[in-house]
Design a protein around this motif. Structure first.
Motif, PDB file in Angstrom:
ATOM      1  N   ARG A 136       0.871  -1.187   0.000  1.00 28.75           N
ATOM      2  CA  ARG A 136       0.000   0.000   0.000  1.00 28.75           C
ATOM      3  C   ARG A 136       0.900   1.226   0.000  1.00 28.75           C
ATOM      4  O   ARG A 136       1.811   1.333   0.818  1.00 28.75           O
ATOM      5  CB  ARG A 136      -0.880   0.007   1.241  1.00 28.75           C
ATOM      6  CG  ARG A 136      -1.816   1.210   1.382  1.00 28.75           C
ATOM      7  CD  ARG A 136      -2.453   1.128   2.762  1.00 28.75           C
ATOM      8  NE  ARG A 136      -3.561   2.025   2.961  1.00 28.75           N
ATOM      9  CZ  ARG A 136      -3.471   3.200   3.588  1.00 28.75           C
ATOM     10  NH1 ARG A 136      -2.295   3.627   4.059  1.00 28.75           N
ATOM     11  NH2 ARG A 136      -4.545   3.954   3.777  1.00 28.75           N
ATOM     12  N   ARG A 138       0.937   5.518  -0.175  1.00 25.07           N
ATOM     13  CA  ARG A 138       0.330   6.846  -0.191  1.00 25.07           C
ATOM     14  C   ARG A 138       1.341   7.801  -0.811  1.00 25.07           C
ATOM     15  O   ARG A 138       2.526   7.757  -0.506  1.00 25.07           O
ATOM     16  CB  ARG A 138       0.018   7.309   1.239  1.00 25.07           C
ATOM     17  CG  ARG A 138      -1.055   6.522   1.922  1.00 25.07           C
ATOM     18  CD  ARG A 138      -2.312   7.284   2.260  1.00 25.07           C
ATOM     19  NE  ARG A 138      -2.229   8.707   2.321  1.00 25.07           N
ATOM     20  CZ  ARG A 138      -2.322   9.431   3.430  1.00 25.07           C
ATOM     21  NH1 ARG A 138      -2.439   8.836   4.604  1.00 25.07           N
ATOM     22  NH2 ARG A 138      -2.298  10.740   3.387  1.00 25.07           N
ATOM     23  N   CYS A 157      -3.805   6.985  -3.094  1.00 23.22           N
ATOM     24  CA  CYS A 157      -3.617   5.805  -2.262  1.00 23.22           C
ATOM     25  C   CYS A 157      -3.685   4.629  -3.223  1.00 23.22           C
ATOM     26  O   CYS A 157      -4.667   4.484  -3.970  1.00 23.22           O
ATOM     27  CB  CYS A 157      -4.689   5.708  -1.191  1.00 23.22           C
ATOM     28  SG  CYS A 157      -4.448   4.322  -0.046  1.00 23.22           S
ATOM     29  N   ASP A 182      -8.559  11.028   4.681  1.00 26.02           N
ATOM     30  CA  ASP A 182      -8.730   9.853   5.533  1.00 26.02           C
ATOM     31  C   ASP A 182      -9.861   8.962   5.043  1.00 26.02           C
ATOM     32  O   ASP A 182      -9.729   7.735   4.969  1.00 26.02           O
ATOM     33  CB  ASP A 182      -8.980  10.266   6.985  1.00 26.02           C
ATOM     34  CG  ASP A 182      -7.743  10.873   7.640  1.00 26.02           C
ATOM     35  OD1 ASP A 182      -6.629  10.676   7.109  1.00 26.02           O
ATOM     36  OD2 ASP A 182      -7.896  11.551   8.675  1.00 26.02           O
ATOM     37  N   THR A 183     -10.980   9.578   4.673  1.00 28.17           N
ATOM     38  CA  THR A 183     -12.136   8.815   4.189  1.00 28.17           C
ATOM     39  C   THR A 183     -11.808   8.071   2.909  1.00 28.17           C
ATOM     40  O   THR A 183     -12.180   6.897   2.735  1.00 28.17           O
ATOM     41  CB  THR A 183     -13.331   9.766   3.957  1.00 28.17           C
ATOM     42  OG1 THR A 183     -13.663  10.403   5.188  1.00 28.17           O
ATOM     43  CG2 THR A 183     -14.533   9.012   3.423  1.00 28.17           C
ATOM     44  N   CYS A 185      -8.794   7.178   1.794  1.00 30.10           N
ATOM     45  CA  CYS A 185      -7.839   6.097   2.067  1.00 30.10           C
ATOM     46  C   CYS A 185      -8.562   4.879   2.646  1.00 30.10           C
ATOM     47  O   CYS A 185      -8.273   3.735   2.274  1.00 30.10           O
ATOM     48  CB  CYS A 185      -6.744   6.571   3.022  1.00 30.10           C
ATOM     49  SG  CYS A 185      -5.522   7.643   2.247  1.00 30.10           S
ATOM     50  N   GLU A 186      -9.514   5.120   3.535  1.00 26.64           N
ATOM     51  CA  GLU A 186     -10.301   4.022   4.098  1.00 26.64           C
ATOM     52  C   GLU A 186     -11.111   3.328   3.005  1.00 26.64           C
ATOM     53  O   GLU A 186     -11.216   2.094   2.986  1.00 26.64           O
ATOM     54  CB  GLU A 186     -11.241   4.543   5.189  1.00 26.64           C
ATOM     55  CG  GLU A 186     -10.533   4.937   6.470  1.00 26.64           C
ATOM     56  CD  GLU A 186     -11.471   5.597   7.466  1.00 26.64           C
ATOM     57  OE1 GLU A 186     -12.704   5.561   7.248  1.00 26.64           O
ATOM     58  OE2 GLU A 186     -10.964   6.145   8.465  1.00 26.64           O
ATOM     59  N   THR A 188     -10.310   3.121  -0.141  1.00 25.24           N
ATOM     60  CA  THR A 188      -9.359   2.336  -0.936  1.00 25.24           C
ATOM     61  C   THR A 188      -8.998   1.039  -0.222  1.00 25.24           C
ATOM     62  O   THR A 188      -8.915  -0.022  -0.843  1.00 25.24           O
ATOM     63  CB  THR A 188      -8.092   3.164  -1.224  1.00 25.24           C
ATOM     64  OG1 THR A 188      -8.466   4.422  -1.782  1.00 25.24           O
ATOM     65  CG2 THR A 188      -7.176   2.440  -2.206  1.00 25.24           C
ATOM     66  N   ASP A 189      -8.788   1.119   1.095  1.00 25.55           N
ATOM     67  CA  ASP A 189      -8.496  -0.090   1.878  1.00 25.55           C
ATOM     68  C   ASP A 189      -9.640  -1.094   1.763  1.00 25.55           C
ATOM     69  O   ASP A 189      -9.420  -2.305   1.581  1.00 25.55           O
ATOM     70  CB  ASP A 189      -8.283   0.264   3.350  1.00 25.55           C
ATOM     71  CG  ASP A 189      -7.044   1.119   3.593  1.00 25.55           C
ATOM     72  OD1 ASP A 189      -6.152   1.140   2.717  1.00 25.55           O
ATOM     73  OD2 ASP A 189      -6.971   1.759   4.655  1.00 25.55           O
ATOM     74  N   GLU A 190     -10.873  -0.600   1.869  1.00 28.87           N
ATOM     75  CA  GLU A 190     -12.039  -1.482   1.773  1.00 28.87           C
ATOM     76  C   GLU A 190     -12.130  -2.128   0.397  1.00 28.87           C
ATOM     77  O   GLU A 190     -12.409  -3.321   0.274  1.00 28.87           O
ATOM     78  CB  GLU A 190     -13.311  -0.698   2.077  1.00 28.87           C
ATOM     79  CG  GLU A 190     -13.425  -0.229   3.516  1.00 28.87           C
ATOM     80  CD  GLU A 190     -14.552   0.776   3.708  1.00 28.87           C
ATOM     81  OE1 GLU A 190     -15.330   0.993   2.752  1.00 28.87           O
ATOM     82  OE2 GLU A 190     -14.642   1.336   4.817  1.00 28.87           O
TER      83      GLU A 190
END
Length: 199
Positions: A136, A138, A157, A182-183, A185-186, A188-190
């Motif tokens: 991952r 950034r 991200c 932050d939202t 990036c979250e 993208t993680d999901e």
């Protein structure tokens, strides 16, 4: 034919994202964007300027993503009045004669290489996903800088996912709305956790 051509790649599509017609060369982008904007905004007579503005943005987004040839590209538009909040692209990287084996290290070097327009050094960390080992990254870039080096900051991200020894995937989310970092990036993680590759 690349090895990945025989594989099926799936990823969840966020609720407020629209698929961009990046692989359908015959699709007229003007007509597609007008229809997509009408679906997203609605057909109310008091919204013609909003539909027109969103259609123009979606057409530009589709044309821009087409240039990179991703497997799929999404325009994330949770609030139509604000336009596209982020772009999400999923692309394939195939090993070649120069790099005959796909590795997470290779994906990290590809995604985390500083550039002359890097705003700050890339941040990389190793992850394990259902689709395979991953990195991952950034990163932030300064776009359209003037002579003084001032420009627009574009944040990204990305996940580099090693599907097997011959190819990998890159999931990239990019945005300029830094208040939503932050939202996004979250998100993208999901999404990375939903990527699946089947033969």
């Amino acid at each position: 034919m690349p090895e990945f051509a025989a594989s099926t790649v799936r990823m969840r599509v966020p609720e407020d994202a629209m698929s961009l017609p990046v692989r359908e060369a015959r699709v007229d982008l003007n007509a597609w964007a007008a229809e997509a904007a009408a679906r997203r905004v609605g057909q109310d007579d008091d919204e013609p300027r909003l539909r027109h503005a969103l259609a123009a943005e979606l057409r530009e987004a589709a044309a821009d993503s087409r240039e990179r040839g991703p497997i799929t590209a999404l325009s994330y538009v949770p609030e139509p009045r604000l336009g596209e909040l982020a772009r999400i692209e999923l692309s394939a990287l195939v090993a070649d004669d120069t790099y005959p084996a796909m590795t997470v290290d290779l994906l990290q070097r590809y995604l985390a290489a500083p550039t002359p327009v890097s705003y700050r050094p890339p941040e990389a960390e190793l992850r394990t996903l259902p689709a395979g080992p991953a990195v991952r990254v950034r990163h932030a870039y300064v776009q359209d800088a003037d002579r003084d080096g001032l420009g627009t900051v574009l944040e990204t991200c990305a996940y580099g996912i090693r599907a097997d020894e011959t190819w990998g995937l890159v999931l990239l989310t990019s945005w300029r709305a830094l208040a939503h970092t932050d939202t996004l990036c979250e998100l993208t993680d999901e999404l990375a956790a939903t990527v699946r590759v089947t033969p």
